[in-house]
Design a protein around this motif. Structure first.
Motif, PDB file in Angstrom:
ATOM      1  N   PRO A 808       0.781  -1.335   0.156  1.00 29.60           N
ATOM      2  CA  PRO A 808      -0.099   0.066  -0.138  1.00 29.60           C
ATOM      3  C   PRO A 808       0.815   1.129  -0.027  1.00 29.60           C
ATOM      4  N   GLY A 809       0.370   2.316  -0.816  1.00 29.71           N
ATOM      5  CA  GLY A 809       1.193   3.498  -0.771  1.00 29.71           C
ATOM      6  C   GLY A 809       0.247   4.534   0.471  1.00 29.71           C
ATOM      7  N   ALA A 810       0.885   5.499   0.526  1.00 28.22           N
ATOM      8  CA  ALA A 810       0.134   6.317   1.678  1.00 28.22           C
ATOM      9  C   ALA A 810      -1.146   6.903   1.470  1.00 28.22           C
ATOM     10  N   ASP A 811      -1.721   6.872   0.077  1.00 23.62           N
ATOM     11  CA  ASP A 811      -2.979   7.257  -0.358  1.00 23.62           C
ATOM     12  C   ASP A 811      -4.027   5.932  -0.153  1.00 23.62           C
ATOM     13  N   MET A 812      -3.343   4.812   0.032  1.00 22.84           N
ATOM     14  CA  MET A 812      -4.566   3.492   0.179  1.00 22.84           C
ATOM     15  C   MET A 812      -4.007   2.750   1.541  1.00 22.84           C
ATOM     16  N   PRO A 813      -4.397   3.179   2.586  1.00 24.07           N
ATOM     17  CA  PRO A 813      -3.896   2.429   3.727  1.00 24.07           C
ATOM     18  C   PRO A 813      -4.490   0.944   3.707  1.00 24.07           C
ATOM     19  N   ASP A 814      -3.637   0.226   4.372  1.00 28.55           N
ATOM     20  CA  ASP A 814      -4.185  -1.407   4.495  1.00 28.55           C
ATOM     21  C   ASP A 814      -4.835  -1.885   5.772  1.00 28.55           C
ATOM     22  N   SER A 815      -6.196  -2.125   5.739  1.00 25.95           N
ATOM     23  CA  SER A 815      -6.768  -2.427   6.859  1.00 25.95           C
ATOM     24  C   SER A 815      -6.423  -3.891   7.533  1.00 25.95           C
ATOM     25  N   GLY A 816      -5.556  -4.563   6.599  1.00 27.13           N
ATOM     26  CA  GLY A 816      -5.289  -5.855   7.009  1.00 27.13           C
ATOM     27  C   GLY A 816      -6.001  -7.089   6.826  1.00 27.13           C
ATOM     28  N   ALA A 817      -5.863  -8.292   7.254  1.00 25.12           N
ATOM     29  CA  ALA A 817      -6.676  -9.272   7.271  1.00 25.12           C
ATOM     30  C   ALA A 817      -7.945  -9.081   7.972  1.00 25.12           C
ATOM     31  N   ILE A 818      -8.987  -9.505   7.594  1.00 27.39           N
ATOM     32  CA  ILE A 818     -10.302  -9.251   8.122  1.00 27.39           C
ATOM     33  C   ILE A 818     -10.613  -9.984   9.320  1.00 27.39           C
ATOM     34  N   VAL A 819     -10.846  -9.202  10.788  1.00 27.09           N
ATOM     35  CA  VAL A 819     -11.168 -10.065  11.815  1.00 27.09           C
ATOM     36  C   VAL A 819     -12.773  -9.951  12.156  1.00 27.09           C
ATOM     37  N   CYS A 858     -15.863 -12.267  17.090  1.00 24.67           N
ATOM     38  CA  CYS A 858     -14.545 -12.038  16.713  1.00 24.67           C
ATOM     39  C   CYS A 858     -13.885 -11.676  18.102  1.00 24.67           C
ATOM     40  N   ARG A 859     -14.613 -11.539  19.192  1.00 24.29           N
ATOM     41  CA  ARG A 859     -14.231 -10.899  20.336  1.00 24.29           C
ATOM     42  C   ARG A 859     -12.957 -11.615  20.975  1.00 24.29           C
ATOM     43  N   ALA A 860     -12.941 -12.927  20.701  1.00 23.62           N
ATOM     44  CA  ALA A 860     -11.911 -13.656  21.154  1.00 23.62           C
ATOM     45  C   ALA A 860     -10.508 -13.078  20.321  1.00 23.62           C
ATOM     46  N   GLU A 861     -10.668 -13.071  19.098  1.00 23.48           N
ATOM     47  CA  GLU A 861      -9.789 -12.778  18.484  1.00 23.48           C
ATOM     48  C   GLU A 861      -9.081 -11.559  18.656  1.00 23.48           C
ATOM     49  N   ILE A 862     -10.093 -10.481  18.759  1.00 27.55           N
ATOM     50  CA  ILE A 862      -9.599  -8.948  19.266  1.00 27.55           C
ATOM     51  C   ILE A 862      -8.825  -9.298  20.492  1.00 27.55           C
ATOM     52  N   ARG A 863      -9.414  -9.793  21.621  1.00 26.04           N
ATOM     53  CA  ARG A 863      -8.479 -10.090  22.847  1.00 26.04           C
ATOM     54  C   ARG A 863      -7.274 -10.586  22.462  1.00 26.04           C
ATOM     55  N   GLY A 864      -7.037 -11.498  21.583  1.00 32.71           N
ATOM     56  CA  GLY A 864      -5.843 -12.322  21.385  1.00 32.71           C
ATOM     57  C   GLY A 864      -4.883 -11.036  20.933  1.00 32.71           C
ATOM     58  N   ILE A 865      -5.367 -10.330  20.109  1.00 34.14           N
ATOM     59  CA  ILE A 865      -4.661  -8.914  19.314  1.00 34.14           C
ATOM     60  C   ILE A 865      -4.016  -8.212  20.549  1.00 34.14           C
ATOM     61  N   ILE A 866      -5.035  -7.758  21.378  1.00 34.60           N
ATOM     62  CA  ILE A 866      -4.543  -6.809  22.460  1.00 34.60           C
ATOM     63  C   ILE A 866      -3.554  -7.469  23.440  1.00 34.60           C
ATOM     64  N   ASN A 867      -3.812  -8.939  23.537  1.00 39.20           N
ATOM     65  CA  ASN A 867      -2.719  -9.255  24.367  1.00 39.20           C
ATOM     66  C   ASN A 867      -1.397  -9.493  23.565  1.00 39.20           C
ATOM     67  N   ALA A 868      -1.369  -9.568  22.476  1.00 43.24           N
ATOM     68  CA  ALA A 868      -0.177  -9.735  22.032  1.00 43.24           C
ATOM     69  C   ALA A 868       0.550  -8.406  21.586  1.00 43.24           C
TER      70      ALA A 868
END
Ligand code: SF4
Length: 875
Positions: A808-819, A858-868
């Motif tokens: 991605p360039g600055a004009d098109m940010p990458d939201s990343g893999a969908i959670v 997806c709350r468990a996945e979000i919790r995992g991201i926060i912990n990481a």
């Protein structure tokens, strides 16, 4: 014109959520949870929320076909009726069969069952529910005398202890999971135990997780019965007054002390003791079980081992307690009610002489089948042997979902006459059909479904029938009439069929059968509210609370259960477990149509433990070949310690329509439970090895390609298709390959860059500033952000440089893999909320990004991201 909202029911899992569907002026349909439906009170999961995105006519079967050529309904129906009639006349009624589905509405199921068992005179009507919960049916019948679920969803909120066995509720029954999450937040003393070989997202709410080895759950419950007896934790009065067989069951169980149980289950003895202590001391216990229990060669025994513990404590049919089988499919229960399983006649009646006589008089038929027909595995084996010569498959895809699926495909390919009723034009089973009949889909169909808590809900239409599609009940009754059974099949609509089903359930019942819908006699079908059965005899939310069961003596029966011997694959082999992912349903004919649901997992994968991956030299995101004597599959490596060593998990969803070689049930042995005949879909023995891959690729394209590569998997993207590729031999000229695969005109310019040092290449075709196709290749798994690349399909004024850069360039940010699929929130967006906005809880991330604020799966996945992120900050 004001939009009209229709109250209907979700067509996916057995939770049976109420849905409000509102067609919009632009042709779209807005979807919301029905706040008044007692299953979900307004909630929907990611699949339910995306229902409006599955309604396009793309890929629909819209006209009848004979031998692949469009035909009129008269031609197609005459061909089906004529061939079935001719086959029966020549070879007898058992030479034909119907294979139905938990996707059928109760009314469709009723007419199909009546045709096969009532008039053709064969028991050969079975259903894909055999793959789903036949062991629960058999366990219920052995214990209660009837296939009756005692409790309801409210019990999950009232319980002080919930034991989840073989159930990834967080992904497979997300709305029930959310009801538990909410109850647990309100009552911190509430405990949840998870018994599952995998540490699934459901472990996020578990106070105790027992990662048992396959079938280890059986020993846990056998030992629990002995523990309850040993420690005076049983209910002697209930056992004496309302049950039989306790001593025989206990005699077997007493051989299972904690140490032996722990060894058999493959978990620490301390964990077993905690489970037993909590279960013994907690009055309000609900044991929820699902496919991890049912899909086993000892599934029925497992069900009874669980029920035994509830009978011993008298914890059944009362608020907040009981064994609770949650069904996989939207109308598995409705199918059970009408007799859709080959071993049941109709309306919960078996093939007893009295029932055959009763049903024959009710239907006005003297040719009712005299005994059970062939169950799913045996049915396809009989087709393979040439004994069944004509089969009609309705709303299901056995070429993908049956065990030994390659053999099932070969059997159907050789069968003299295959009829497929389906809404989809492209299915792996449809390819084998001589006649294809276009069936109505969700939003077009009109009827009822029954959910896991015995609640009958209406599925109501809000869309016109497309093309020449017709409801299943209509198709079946037209064939029945052409076969000469006209008078018994002169239905004018589903209301009339439902009324007949109600009447049969009450016919000569007088309390002898728990399924008695007589109270619905004369009910207004159009406005029928969600209703739990039984209705006439004793309208109640719970069954058996009075200690009276459906057996001849009114007593529940304990069943002695001997845990199966531990099953360990020989050295070098793995135990393969199959199951569902969060955002897909069955063989993806509907969920595969939405980009949102296809983003979470976009290709077939295998979860394997890091130690196993290291031993086999399988690197993350590379390709793995699984094989055994039945077949093979090639899937992406997902290395994770969620998985036990020696165990693998592969999702069941991928078909030849979405991947080159992802039909995992081809590898599952057709071994069945001896009581229920349910196949052990979670216990296959496989060999695993890395695939020698020369080149990996990833593409996004505006159009659907025809791919010729060693490995491919495609998924829907907004504005096009995304896909994964791999070549097992060095491709010679990728630019030419690209032109052929994506059917590019000679005038198209293929822009290319290649980094000779890394071996990475990028290809781009752009027309008028819009992306036609982008392809990225590399000797290792391609690192390009999938979400960023998929977003290119929606971009205007694109230049080749931006695409070829592969990042991605600055004009098109990458939201990343969908959670979060509900709001399409990617991992990078969530990470930014954590690191840049200081969000340190799931709730705070939700407030910043909306992630996790709808279905919550997806709350468990979000919790995992926060912990990481927290760990990274601490390092
Ligand atoms: S939990 Fe999801 S899939 Fe299941 S019925 Fe509800 S909305 Fe549908």
């Amino acid at each position: 014109m004001a939009s009209i909202t229709t109250r209907t029911t979700c067509p996916y899992c057995g939770v049976g959520c109420g849905v409000l569907a509102t067609p919009q002026a632009d042709g779209s349909v807005s979807i919301a949870g029905d706040p008044d439906h007692p299953a979900n009170f307004g909630r929907l999961c990611s699949k339910g929320s995306a229902l409006g995105e599955t309604l396009s006519l793309d890929g629909r079967l819209l006209y009848p076909e004979i031998d692949g050529v469009r035909a009129s309904w008269d031609q197609a129906l005459d061909r089906v009726a004529g061939t079935f009639r001719q086959t029966i006349d020549e070879f007898g009624p058992d030479a034909v069969a119907i294979f139905g589905s938990g996707q059928l509405l109760t009314e469709d199921y009723y007419v199909a069952n009546k045709l096969m068992k009532g008039f053709i005179g064969s028991g050969n009507m079975d259903t894909n529910s055999r793959l789903c919960m036949a062991s629960s049916v058999a366990g219920h019948k052995r214990a209660f005398g009837s296939d009756t679920v005692p409790g309801n969803y409210e019990d999950l909120e009232l319980a002080d202890l919930i034991v989840l066995v073989g159930s990834n509720l967080g992904w497979c029954h997300p709305v029930l999971y959310q009801r538990i999450v909410k109850a647990k937040a309100e009552r911190p003393d509430m405990r949840v135990v998870l018994i599952d070989p995998r540490r699934t997202v459901t472990a996020d709410i578990a106070d105790l997780h027992l990662a048992v080895q396959s079938d280890g759950d059986s020993a846990l419950f056998v030992g629990l019965l002995a523990h309850l007896a040993r420690n005076g934790m049983t209910a002697p009065d209930f056992i004496a007054d309302h049950t039989s067989g306790y001593n025989a069951a206990l005699l077997v169980a007493e051989d299972w002390p904690v140490e032996r149980v722990a060894e058999a289950a493959g978990v620490p003895a301390k964990a077993v003791e905690i489970l037993y202590d909590w279960f013994g001391r907690t009055e309000k216990v609900v044991t929820v079980y699902s496919q991890g229990v049912n899909q086993s060669s000892s599934g029925t025994d497992k069900v009874n081992a669980i029920i035994n513990c509830h009978l011993a404590t008298g914890r059944i049919g009362r608020p907040g307690m009981g064994p609770f089988s949650v069904t996989g499919q939207p109308n598995a229960m409705g199918g059970r009610e009408v007799g859709g399983l080959a071993n049941m006649l109709a309306a919960h009646m078996d093939f007893t002489p009295e029932a055959i006589d009763r049903v024959g008089r009710f239907w006005g038929s003297s040719t009712v089948a005299s005994g059970p027909g062939l169950k799913a595995v045996d049915m396809f084996a009989a087709i393979a042997r040439g004994e069944i010569k004509a089969v009609w498959i309705m709303a299901t895809n056995p070429v993908d979902s049956m065990p030994e699926a390659d053999a099932v495909r070969a059997a159907l390919a050789a069968c003299p006459f295959v009829v497929v009723s389906d809404m989809s034009a492209r299915t792996d089973t449809g390819v084998t059909a001589h006649v294809r009949l276009p069936a109505a889909g969700w939003g077009e169909k009109d009827g009822t479904v029954t959910n896991s808590e015995r609640r009958i809900s209406r599925q109501r239409p809000f869309l016109a029938l497309p093309g020449e599609a017709r409801p299943d009940w209509w198709i079946i009754k037209e064939v029945a009439q052409r076969m000469g059974f006209g008078a018994a099949f002169s239905y004018d609509g589903p209301a009339q069929i439902f009324a007949e089903h109600v009447a049969l359930s009450a016919f000569e019942n007088e309390g002898s059968r728990s399924l008695d819908l007589g109270g619905l006699d004369g009910a207004d079908y159009a406005t029928l509210p969600p209703t739990q059965w039984p209705v006439r005899r004793k309208p109640t939310a719970r069954m058996f609370g009075d200690g009276h069961f459906s057996t001849p003596d009114g007593k529940a029966r304990f069943v002695p259960v001997l845990p199966p011997p531990p099953f360990a694959p020989p050295p070098g082999r793995f135990m393969l477990n199959t199951g569902r992912v969060r955002d897909h349903w069955h063989t993806m004919t509907r969920t595969g149509k939405t980009a949102r649901l296809s983003a979470h997992y976009a290709e077939p994968f295998v979860e394997l433990h890091p130690a196993d991956a290291e031993r086999l030299n399988i690197r993350r995101a590379t390709l793995v070949r699984l094989n055994n004597r039945h077949g093979s599959a090639v899937v992406r490596a997902l290395v994770t310690d969620r998985q036990r060593r020696g165990h693998l998990f592969v999702p069941m969803h991928w078909t030849d329509q979405f991947a080159s070689n992802g039909r995992i049930d081809a590898l599952v042995t057709a071994k069945v439970d001896p009581v229920s005949s349910q196949p052990a879909l979670k216990m296959a023995e496989v060999h695993a090895e890395p695939v020698d891959t020369r080149l990996y690729g990833f593409f996004v394209s505006a159009n659907r390609p025809v791919l010729d590569a060693g490995y491919w998997a495609i998924a829907e993207a907004i504005g096009g298709i995304r896909g994964e590729l791999a070549w097992f031999e060095e491709p010679t000229d990728l630019a030419t390959w690209l032109r052929t695969a994506f059917d590019l005109p000679d005038t198209a310019t293929v822009e290319t860059v290649r980094d000779a040092r890394s071996g990475r290449s990028s290809f781009a075709v752009i027309e008028d500033g819009r992306l036609v196709v982008a392809l990225y290749t590399a000797p290792d798994p391609v690192l390009v952000s999938r979400q960023w690349a998929a977003d290119l399909l929606e971009a205007d004024d694109l230049g080749a440089v931006a695409v070829l850069a592969g990042r991605p360039g600055a004009d098109m940010p990458d939201s990343g893999a969908i959670v979060c699929s509900c709001f399409s929130v990617g991992i990078n967006t969530i990470a930014a909320a954590i690191t840049q906005q200081g969000c340190s809880t799931v709730e705070a991330v939700g407030a910043c990004t909306k992630a996790g604020t709808n279905c919550g799966s997806c709350r468990a996945e979000i919790r995992g991201i926060i912990n990481a992120r927290g760990l990274q900050a601490a390092e």
